[in-house]
Design a protein around this motif. Structure first.
Motif, PDB file in Angstrom:
ATOM      1  N   ALA A 194      42.010 -15.850 113.240  1.00  0.00           N
ATOM      2  CA  ALA A 194      43.267 -15.117 113.144  1.00  0.00           C
ATOM      3  C   ALA A 194      42.986 -13.616 113.095  1.00  0.00           C
TER       4      ALA A 194
ATOM      5  N   GLN B  91      44.218 -19.856 112.827  1.00  0.00           N
ATOM      6  CA  GLN B  91      44.105 -19.685 111.379  1.00  0.00           C
ATOM      7  C   GLN B  91      43.088 -20.643 110.774  1.00  0.00           C
ATOM      8  N   ARG B  92      43.084 -21.888 111.204  1.00  0.00           N
ATOM      9  CA  ARG B  92      42.167 -22.878 110.627  1.00  0.00           C
ATOM     10  C   ARG B  92      40.732 -22.641 111.069  1.00  0.00           C
TER      11      ARG B  92
ATOM     12  N   TYR C  50      52.802 -21.804 118.655  1.00  0.00           N
ATOM     13  CA  TYR C  50      52.664 -22.339 117.288  1.00  0.00           C
ATOM     14  C   TYR C  50      51.371 -23.128 117.105  1.00  0.00           C
ATOM     15  N   PRO C  51      51.055 -24.088 117.963  1.00  0.00           N
ATOM     16  CA  PRO C  51      49.752 -24.767 117.778  1.00  0.00           C
ATOM     17  C   PRO C  51      48.560 -23.847 117.958  1.00  0.00           C
TER      18      PRO C  51
ATOM     19  N   PHE D 282      48.438 -20.609 117.205  1.00  0.00           N
ATOM     20  CA  PHE D 282      48.325 -19.777 115.995  1.00  0.00           C
ATOM     21  C   PHE D 282      47.784 -20.589 114.827  1.00  0.00           C
ATOM     22  N   THR D 283      48.199 -21.843 114.711  1.00  0.00           N
ATOM     23  CA  THR D 283      47.685 -22.702 113.632  1.00  0.00           C
ATOM     24  C   THR D 283      46.196 -22.973 113.813  1.00  0.00           C
ATOM     25  N   MET D 284      45.770 -23.246 115.033  1.00  0.00           N
ATOM     26  CA  MET D 284      44.347 -23.460 115.294  1.00  0.00           C
ATOM     27  C   MET D 284      43.529 -22.211 115.022  1.00  0.00           C
TER      28      MET D 284
END
Length: 332
Positions: free
Chosen positions: A192, A187-188, A180-181, A183-185
């Motif tokens: 991605a 995307q930001r 989860y962290p 994937f979030t990193m």
């Protein structure tokens, strides 16, 4: 008439009288000398026992060797059985597989499963994605591990034990806790659905293990070599690439081989990070053959066989490098 003899000279030395001749007397006869005792008889019973033991011991050794070879052969057969089962089912038709069993021999050589898998998943693209991402991770991970281990092992960083413990804890974390962290990193940061996201992630993950291994090796590095290089005027970078790197190069080669194979076999993180079909790797292509309610076993075995060939050739090509690296690392 003859002249009278001259008178004796009183100043001349007198002649030495001859020693008296000893008279030999016959010795009186003594007691008779007894004959020597006969030699002791050698008992041949221990020799016979030794021969019997030699024959029995040889038979025991032969039986032991046969048993050990049989156990090793059985273990090798158990290890190679899944591969043989995969090859046997890869050349079966779906009808042949449904009519028989996984252990039955194929009635005919069916190769349409290989062609179907090759065309359906666009295997050349998946193969290229797996090759270049695994190669970049192997090189970058080994380089980052060398730099970290040089700072920790040779540089004698304060709290090096705690640093190594942090690397080990990070290496033991499950990927499900990191996804989860990560994937979030991704995307930001705009990574991605990009192969570079898994390259960065696996470079850091693999370097954690490499740092732990190389730091323990460089921690016992002979200080005399480093001091001699410093006396010759070598800087830190020169010591790293001209003194340390030639010695740890076999270990680095082994790490690069492991990093390549480990990255090639990764499935969970690439499945989440790579959503488009053009960026996916070979393990994800294999998972696409499995549906929710239907599974084509012969095609899946054919795809597994095709996917196994590149890694098998890679291992055969770098087998000598792996053996030399392990042997060189075993001798201090």
């Amino acid at each position: 008439s003859q002249p009278p003899p001259p008178p004796p000279d009183e100043t001349a030395p007198s002649a030495v009288p001859a020693p008296p001749t000893p008279t030999v007397t016959s010795a009186s006869p003594g007691p008779p000398i007894p004959p020597p005792p006969p030699p002791p008889r050698v008992r041949r019973r221990p020799l016979n026992r030794l021969r019997r033991f030699g024959r029995t011991g040889g038979a025991v050794v032969v039986v032991t060797v046969v048993i050990v070879l049989a156990l090793v052969g059985a273990a090798a057969l158990l290890m190679i059985a899944p591969f043989l089962l995969m090859v046997m089912n890869a050349f079966k038709s779906p009808e042949d597989y449904s009519a028989g069993s996984p252990l039955s021999w194929p009635r005919e050589l069916y190769t349409e499963g290989l062609v179907y898998f090759w065309n359906r998943v666009n295997f050349p693209v998946k193969l290229w994605n797996s090759v270049w991402t695994s190669a970049v991770v192997a090189v970058a991970g080994a380089l980052l591990s060398l730099l970290n281990a040089y700072a920790i092992g040779v540089g004698r960083v304060r709290g090096r034990a705690w640093v190594i413990a942090v690397f080990m804890i990070a290496n033991m974390l499950p990927q499900e806790a990191l996804i989860y962290p990560l994937f979030t990193m991704a995307q930001r940061s705009g990574l991605a659905d990009s192969p570079w996201s898994i390259v960065i992630i696996f470079t850091v993950i693999q370097s954690a293990f490499g740092t732990y291994l190389l730091s323990s090796v460089l921690g016992t590095f002979p200080r005399a070599l480093l001091e001699a290089a410093e006396l010759d005027g070598a800087g830190r970078w020169q010591i790293l690439w001209k003194v340390v790197y030639p010695i740890v190069r076999p270990t680095l080669s082994v790490l690069m081989i492991f990093f390549f194979i480990w990255t090639w076999n990764e499935f969970f993180i690439p499945l989440v990070m790579l959503t488009s079909n053009d960026h996916q790797t070979v393990p994800i292509a294999l998972s696409s053959l499995q549906g929710d309610r239907m599974l084509d076993v012969p095609t899946l075995n054919a795809g597994a066989l095709v996917s196994l060939v590149p890694t098998f050739l890679f291992f055969l090509f770098f087998q000598r490098t792996l053996t030399r690296g392990v042997t060189a690392g075993a001798v201090k």
